[in-house]
Design a protein around this motif. Sequence first.
Motif, short mmCIF file in Angstrom:
data_model
loop_
_atom_site.label_atom_id
_atom_site.label_comp_id
_atom_site.label_asym_id
_atom_site.label_seq_id
_atom_site.Cartn_x
_atom_site.Cartn_y
_atom_site.Cartn_z
N MET A 73 0.83 -1.22 0.00
CA MET A 73 0.00 0.00 0.00
C MET A 73 0.86 1.26 0.00
O MET A 73 0.59 2.21 -0.70
CB MET A 73 -0.93 -0.03 1.22
CG MET A 73 -1.78 1.21 1.39
SD MET A 73 -2.90 1.50 0.03
CE MET A 73 -3.99 0.10 0.20
N ALA B 53 -7.62 12.45 -1.59
CA ALA B 53 -8.14 13.81 -1.39
C ALA B 53 -8.22 14.55 -2.72
O ALA B 53 -9.23 15.20 -3.03
CB ALA B 53 -7.24 14.57 -0.41
N MET B 54 -7.16 14.43 -3.52
CA MET B 54 -7.13 15.10 -4.83
C MET B 54 -8.28 14.59 -5.72
O MET B 54 -8.88 15.36 -6.48
CB MET B 54 -5.77 14.85 -5.51
CG MET B 54 -5.65 15.37 -6.93
SD MET B 54 -5.73 17.16 -7.05
CE MET B 54 -4.11 17.63 -6.45
N PRO C 146 -3.40 11.79 0.35
CA PRO C 146 -3.42 12.90 -0.60
C PRO C 146 -3.94 12.53 -2.00
O PRO C 146 -4.70 13.30 -2.58
CB PRO C 146 -1.95 13.37 -0.66
CG PRO C 146 -1.36 12.90 0.62
CD PRO C 146 -2.05 11.60 0.94
N PRO C 147 -3.54 11.38 -2.57
CA PRO C 147 -4.15 11.01 -3.86
C PRO C 147 -5.68 10.90 -3.77
O PRO C 147 -6.38 11.34 -4.69
CB PRO C 147 -3.51 9.64 -4.16
CG PRO C 147 -2.17 9.72 -3.51
CD PRO C 147 -2.40 10.49 -2.25
N THR D 186 -1.22 7.65 1.14
CA THR D 186 -2.32 7.37 0.22
C THR D 186 -3.44 8.40 0.32
O THR D 186 -4.20 8.58 -0.62
CB THR D 186 -2.88 5.96 0.51
OG1 THR D 186 -1.79 5.07 0.74
CG2 THR D 186 -3.68 5.43 -0.67
N TYR E 267 0.86 17.47 -7.17
CA TYR E 267 1.61 17.67 -5.93
C TYR E 267 3.10 17.96 -6.15
O TYR E 267 3.83 18.23 -5.21
CB TYR E 267 1.47 16.44 -5.02
CG TYR E 267 0.07 16.27 -4.46
CD1 TYR E 267 -0.66 17.36 -4.00
CD2 TYR E 267 -0.54 15.02 -4.39
CE1 TYR E 267 -1.94 17.22 -3.50
CE2 TYR E 267 -1.82 14.87 -3.88
CZ TYR E 267 -2.51 15.98 -3.43
OH TYR E 267 -3.78 15.85 -2.92
N PHE F 235 0.28 9.09 -8.30
CA PHE F 235 0.60 10.48 -7.95
C PHE F 235 2.09 10.62 -7.65
O PHE F 235 2.63 9.84 -6.86
CB PHE F 235 -0.19 10.92 -6.71
CG PHE F 235 -1.64 11.22 -7.00
CD1 PHE F 235 -2.11 12.52 -7.05
CD2 PHE F 235 -2.54 10.18 -7.22
CE1 PHE F 235 -3.43 12.79 -7.32
CE2 PHE F 235 -3.88 10.44 -7.50
CZ PHE F 235 -4.33 11.76 -7.54
N HIS G 262 3.22 7.13 -6.07
CA HIS G 262 2.37 6.25 -5.26
C HIS G 262 0.94 6.36 -5.79
O HIS G 262 0.42 7.47 -5.92
CB HIS G 262 2.45 6.69 -3.79
CG HIS G 262 1.55 5.94 -2.89
ND1 HIS G 262 1.66 4.57 -2.68
CD2 HIS G 262 0.51 6.33 -2.12
CE1 HIS G 262 0.73 4.18 -1.82
NE2 HIS G 262 0.02 5.23 -1.47
N VAL G 263 0.34 5.24 -6.08
CA VAL G 263 -1.02 5.11 -6.64
C VAL G 263 -1.34 6.21 -7.66
O VAL G 263 -2.41 6.83 -7.63
CB VAL G 263 -2.11 5.01 -5.53
CG1 VAL G 263 -1.87 3.80 -4.66
CG2 VAL G 263 -2.20 6.26 -4.66
#
Lengths: 111, 376
Positions: A1, B148-149, B145-146, B143, A36, A52, A49-50
Amino acid sequence: MCLAVPGKVLGIEDRDGTRMATVDFGGVVKEVCLEYLPDLQVGEYAIVHVGFALQRLDEDSARKTLELFETLGLLQEEFGDPWEPAEPDANGRTEQPADAGDGAAAQEAKR
Amino acid sequence: MKYIEEFQDPALARKLLDDIRATVTRPWALMEVCGGQTHTIIRHGIDQLLPDEVELIHGPGCPVCVTPLEVIDKALEIASRPEVIFCSFGDMLRVPGTGRDLFQVRGQGGDVRVVYSPLDALRVAQENPDREVVFFGIGFETTAPPNAMTVYQARRLGIPNFSLLVSHVRVPPAIEAIMRSPSCRVQGFLAAGHVCSVMGTSEYPELAERFRVPIVVTGFEPLDILEGVRRTVQQLERGEHTVENAYPRAVQPEGNPAAQAMLADVFEVTDRAWRGIGVIPASGWRLSSRYREYDAEHRFSVTGIDTREPAECRSGEVLQGLLKPHECEAFGTTCTPRTPLGATMVSSEGACAAYYLYRRLDLEQKTVSREGASVV
């Protein structure tokens, strides 16, 4: 994760008002959001990460990490078919990695 | 990985281990917070390469494992609805709810889809305007922030058929809960590197000071772990308790300010129940009132679910570092990755899964030799 994989930015585009990039992870190319890390440029590396980009990474560190992940099969785990590990095999068992049980060898090395 | 020679830089690994061995004068118990670090440690036998004085206790940093059963059951109920397309990271598919998992819901006709990124789920919502698309938003500060975006984008782009089932958790309150526990043995922490990539290190000095524990921000590769251990042991031997960054290539002290600003806008801090541990105050996020309309729990009013944990599963003790996975009676017998009793056996970051995958044969050999010895 929390696995975050270093990738190299191949191209950047604005999509629906969002800064997106195509990023290469040792041969696997994915769409990644740059909101970001808005200053990230083509040719630079980031920890992703995922989908982003979260932090810049220098090229040397990124290459070393990618090499290691490739060796360990972590890239397949991250980008492979997610249903595969969930499916039981013909014998009703989950997959065992080739190096299962290596703790004994580590113990040996320690001695 | 069989020998130290197989580390990426064996000479450096050996030097770090020699350094730890030369430094340590008494037993120390360190906790690696993150489940990703646990897997690295067990996979590479790092805990067995370290001197006997250094014990690594596995922490609760596996978001899949600590997602409460009640939330899993809500996910299963929502995913079973015909109007819903339920999107999730692959980690959650086989996490047992009360009597079933998402994989089985899919087998029973539920539209469950695995996505790589939450933005993929948003695209599914755009492509299916007549369906409700729900994304399972779990994870730590890395995880969040992604996710939230993605909610922010749903509102910005006017996508009404998207919502988030939120169960986000935060590391610092978990460290506090561990240190407050009467049975706590932890004397130093390896903090989760990628959480700090986002949040920076400013939340930790206060904890290090208050509980007098060194906190060393650590990466995920074998050499990173050894360096984190080396610096923590050095501090402990010197009687120090400061915050150090042993992962500077990926962690800036200020973290990622843009991600932190988005978290502050979309989420608000809340008490959160951790599976196997209980409620930890201020340890999680929920959607803020400004984004409440994107809250799947609110949208689908999933209440009155009867949750039942299997009594045999001791994952709560494993998550608190009170029990090693193989010390559980169910380990490898009634509980395997194929038939898991708890999330710690299925998650790619679960401690039980790590022991089953990388340590099981070793444990079986020990059992056989013990049994053999008793016969003689």
